[in-house]
Design an enzyme around this catalytic site. Sequence first.
Site, PDB file in Angstrom:
ATOM      1  N   GLY A  11     -10.263 -31.966 -27.687  1.00 38.73           N
ATOM      2  CA  GLY A  11     -11.444 -32.555 -28.326  1.00 38.73           C
ATOM      3  C   GLY A  11     -12.694 -32.226 -27.527  1.00 38.73           C
ATOM      4  O   GLY A  11     -12.689 -32.330 -26.303  1.00 38.73           O
ATOM      5  N   ARG A  72      -7.045 -27.269 -30.522  1.00 39.09           N
ATOM      6  CA  ARG A  72      -5.769 -27.739 -29.984  1.00 39.09           C
ATOM      7  C   ARG A  72      -4.791 -26.637 -30.399  1.00 39.09           C
ATOM      8  O   ARG A  72      -4.825 -26.182 -31.536  1.00 39.09           O
ATOM      9  CB  ARG A  72      -5.389 -29.077 -30.591  1.00 39.09           C
ATOM     10  CG  ARG A  72      -6.487 -30.145 -30.388  1.00 39.09           C
ATOM     11  CD  ARG A  72      -5.980 -31.536 -30.680  1.00 39.09           C
ATOM     12  NE  ARG A  72      -7.055 -32.497 -30.904  1.00 39.09           N
ATOM     13  CZ  ARG A  72      -7.660 -33.204 -29.953  1.00 39.09           C
ATOM     14  NH1 ARG A  72      -7.307 -33.053 -28.692  1.00 39.09           N
ATOM     15  NH2 ARG A  72      -8.617 -34.075 -30.239  1.00 39.09           N
ATOM     16  N   ASP A 103      -6.232 -34.128 -20.636  1.00 39.10           N
ATOM     17  CA  ASP A 103      -4.965 -33.920 -19.935  1.00 39.10           C
ATOM     18  C   ASP A 103      -4.045 -32.908 -20.626  1.00 39.10           C
ATOM     19  O   ASP A 103      -3.294 -32.198 -19.961  1.00 39.10           O
ATOM     20  CB  ASP A 103      -4.250 -35.244 -19.631  1.00 39.10           C
ATOM     21  CG  ASP A 103      -3.913 -36.028 -20.885  1.00 39.10           C
ATOM     22  OD1 ASP A 103      -4.376 -35.626 -21.978  1.00 39.10           O
ATOM     23  OD2 ASP A 103      -3.192 -37.035 -20.765  1.00 39.10           O
ATOM     24  N   THR A 125     -13.759 -35.087 -21.612  1.00 35.45           N
ATOM     25  CA  THR A 125     -13.293 -35.915 -22.735  1.00 35.45           C
ATOM     26  C   THR A 125     -14.103 -37.202 -22.766  1.00 35.45           C
ATOM     27  O   THR A 125     -14.420 -37.764 -21.713  1.00 35.45           O
ATOM     28  CB  THR A 125     -11.788 -36.254 -22.618  1.00 35.45           C
ATOM     29  OG1 THR A 125     -11.489 -37.320 -23.537  1.00 35.45           O
ATOM     30  CG2 THR A 125     -11.363 -36.689 -21.239  1.00 35.45           C
ATOM     31  N   ASP A 127     -12.941 -39.907 -23.597  1.00 34.17           N
ATOM     32  CA  ASP A 127     -12.018 -41.034 -23.447  1.00 34.17           C
ATOM     33  C   ASP A 127     -11.995 -41.646 -22.040  1.00 34.17           C
ATOM     34  O   ASP A 127     -11.484 -42.754 -21.865  1.00 34.17           O
ATOM     35  CB  ASP A 127     -10.585 -40.596 -23.823  1.00 34.17           C
ATOM     36  CG  ASP A 127     -10.488 -40.090 -25.254  1.00 34.17           C
ATOM     37  OD1 ASP A 127     -11.353 -40.461 -26.073  1.00 34.17           O
ATOM     38  OD2 ASP A 127      -9.560 -39.314 -25.551  1.00 34.17           O
ATOM     39  N   ASP A 129     -10.105 -40.980 -19.566  1.00 32.99           N
ATOM     40  CA  ASP A 129      -8.703 -41.364 -19.354  1.00 32.99           C
ATOM     41  C   ASP A 129      -7.957 -40.417 -18.416  1.00 32.99           C
ATOM     42  O   ASP A 129      -6.737 -40.296 -18.516  1.00 32.99           O
ATOM     43  CB  ASP A 129      -7.982 -41.429 -20.717  1.00 32.99           C
ATOM     44  CG  ASP A 129      -7.962 -40.074 -21.433  1.00 32.99           C
ATOM     45  OD1 ASP A 129      -8.684 -39.159 -21.003  1.00 32.99           O
ATOM     46  OD2 ASP A 129      -7.209 -39.936 -22.409  1.00 32.99           O
ATOM     47  N   ARG A 171      -8.588 -42.775 -27.841  1.00 35.34           N
ATOM     48  CA  ARG A 171      -7.139 -42.493 -27.873  1.00 35.34           C
ATOM     49  C   ARG A 171      -6.381 -43.697 -27.294  1.00 35.34           C
ATOM     50  O   ARG A 171      -6.565 -44.788 -27.791  1.00 35.34           O
ATOM     51  CB  ARG A 171      -6.841 -41.203 -27.125  1.00 35.34           C
ATOM     52  CG  ARG A 171      -5.764 -40.409 -27.796  1.00 35.34           C
ATOM     53  CD  ARG A 171      -5.693 -38.990 -27.318  1.00 35.34           C
ATOM     54  NE  ARG A 171      -5.983 -38.813 -25.919  1.00 35.34           N
ATOM     55  CZ  ARG A 171      -5.413 -37.900 -25.158  1.00 35.34           C
ATOM     56  NH1 ARG A 171      -4.504 -37.105 -25.670  1.00 35.34           N
ATOM     57  NH2 ARG A 171      -5.755 -37.757 -23.913  1.00 35.34           N
ATOM     58  N   ARG A 243     -17.035 -57.120 -42.051  1.00 37.00           N
ATOM     59  CA  ARG A 243     -17.314 -55.745 -42.445  1.00 37.00           C
ATOM     60  C   ARG A 243     -16.775 -54.852 -41.329  1.00 37.00           C
ATOM     61  O   ARG A 243     -16.839 -55.222 -40.149  1.00 37.00           O
ATOM     62  CB  ARG A 243     -18.814 -55.492 -42.597  1.00 37.00           C
ATOM     63  CG  ARG A 243     -19.433 -56.181 -43.792  1.00 37.00           C
ATOM     64  CD  ARG A 243     -19.005 -55.513 -45.097  1.00 37.00           C
ATOM     65  NE  ARG A 243     -19.692 -56.056 -46.256  1.00 37.00           N
ATOM     66  CZ  ARG A 243     -19.323 -57.152 -46.917  1.00 37.00           C
ATOM     67  NH1 ARG A 243     -18.279 -57.847 -46.514  1.00 37.00           N
ATOM     68  NH2 ARG A 243     -20.007 -57.558 -47.974  1.00 37.00           N
ATOM     69  N   GLN A 251     -19.146 -40.110 -32.278  1.00 33.56           N
ATOM     70  CA  GLN A 251     -19.056 -40.407 -30.831  1.00 33.56           C
ATOM     71  C   GLN A 251     -18.877 -39.149 -29.984  1.00 33.56           C
ATOM     72  O   GLN A 251     -19.036 -39.181 -28.774  1.00 33.56           O
ATOM     73  CB  GLN A 251     -17.868 -41.352 -30.571  1.00 33.56           C
ATOM     74  CG  GLN A 251     -18.032 -42.699 -31.225  1.00 33.56           C
ATOM     75  CD  GLN A 251     -16.711 -43.447 -31.377  1.00 33.56           C
ATOM     76  OE1 GLN A 251     -16.387 -44.276 -30.551  1.00 33.56           O
ATOM     77  NE2 GLN A 251     -15.943 -43.150 -32.405  1.00 33.56           N
TER      78      GLN A 251
HETATM   79  O1  F6P Z   1      -9.740 -37.198 -27.065  1.00 35.50           O
HETATM   80  C1  F6P Z   1     -10.954 -37.285 -27.739  1.00 35.50           C
HETATM   81  C2  F6P Z   1     -10.765 -37.891 -29.103  1.00 35.50           C
HETATM   82  O2  F6P Z   1     -12.024 -37.983 -29.737  1.00 35.50           O
HETATM   83  C3  F6P Z   1     -10.063 -39.253 -29.120  1.00 35.50           C
HETATM   84  O3  F6P Z   1     -10.942 -40.295 -28.754  1.00 35.50           O
HETATM   85  C4  F6P Z   1      -9.576 -39.311 -30.536  1.00 35.50           C
HETATM   86  O4  F6P Z   1      -8.455 -40.157 -30.642  1.00 35.50           O
HETATM   87  C5  F6P Z   1      -9.188 -37.882 -30.810  1.00 35.50           C
HETATM   88  O5  F6P Z   1      -9.917 -37.083 -29.892  1.00 35.50           O
HETATM   89  C6  F6P Z   1      -9.498 -37.416 -32.209  1.00 35.50           C
HETATM   90  O6  F6P Z   1      -9.019 -36.125 -32.346  1.00 35.50           O
HETATM   91  P1  F6P Z   1      -9.380 -35.169 -33.557  1.00 35.50           P
HETATM   92  O7  F6P Z   1     -10.796 -34.706 -33.363  1.00 35.50           O
HETATM   93  O8  F6P Z   1      -8.411 -34.056 -33.436  1.00 35.50           O
HETATM   94  O9  F6P Z   1      -9.262 -35.980 -34.798  1.00 35.50           O
END
Ligand code: F6P
Length: 319
Positions: A11, A72, A103, A125, A127, A129, A171, A243, A251
């Site tokens: 991502g 990916r 990762d 990323t 995230d 993480d 994630r 809502r 993001q």
């Molecule tokens: O790892 C970054 C991220 O944006 C996560 O926060 C999210 O779960 C995932 O990638 C979404 O992936 P994709 O863009 O493949 O839908």
Amino acid sequence: MKRIGVLTSGGDAPGMNAAIRAVARKAMFEGLEVVGIYHGYQGLIDGNMEVLNLGSVGDIIQRGGTKLYSARCPEFRTKEGQQKAIEQLKLNKIDGLVIIGGDGSYRGSMTLTNSGFPCVGIPGTIDNDIPGTDYTLGFDTALNTVIDCIDKIRDTATSHDRTFIIEVMGRDSGDLALWAGLAGGAETIIIPEETYNMEEVIGRLKSGSTRGKKHSIIIVAEGVMSGSEFAAKIKEHADIETRVSVLGHIQRGGSPTGRDRVLASLFGAKAVEVLLAGHGGRAIGIQNHQVVDYDMNEAFEKGEIMDSKMYQLSKELSI
Ligand code: F6P
């Protein structure tokens, strides 16, 4: 080492462009040639790459996304895919690689390092993480994007006396949700690292409305459940209308913050230094304000990296 490659994978995250620029310019400053590989590991397998020059990384420090594109790549998980990538590295005389990603991207780079092509990882990323670094590239920008959205949603929530559930990315990690919730003054933050109690959530909503609160913001990290699932749970427990707002890929976009640009510049330069020193299988990070490199295997050790004191504080401040 004469020629290095750089790629972005997984991502995308704001600041990746600034990191590409830093890698390329630092490498050129050190007299190395730099090859930009397009579309992550897929581009490596396909030989989709070109030599970068000073100008080709100009005017990108401020841009979101990644100039090298990202992907990916399931093929790279196969032996055949890895073999093709190695052949391309040989063919293009690339002695080392800088991988910018999360990762999953790091795992790929360990495979190449173990095959004799030293790789260094830059954590990119939203995230936040990756164990071993206090911050990942893109987290600060995404955080500010989420805060901006919360502020806007709060305006309309107040006008209509409403409860909003905002679903935030991350994630399996709750960092983005927690930081944004704290900074956005959310009443409730639901993250994977902490259990929640529905009675308590409802109690907070009710006591807020009793004392005349005009809005309630609940942040739900996607790693727990979706915003609409959480809305359904609230409905099961109380007659409260909500809502749901799913922030989604907004993001991941946007111009990187100053902090992400600085981090990208520091990480990019450090990655080149580590490769030049002849080290592979290293991850770049920031620990206690110091830019460091460490064994990339440590980045796979999924421990508890969230600050539970911060979670506790968010509860105390939103009574
Ligand atoms: O790892 C970054 C991220 O944006 C996560 O926060 C999210 O779960 C995932 O990638 C979404 O992936 P994709 O863009 O493949 O839908």
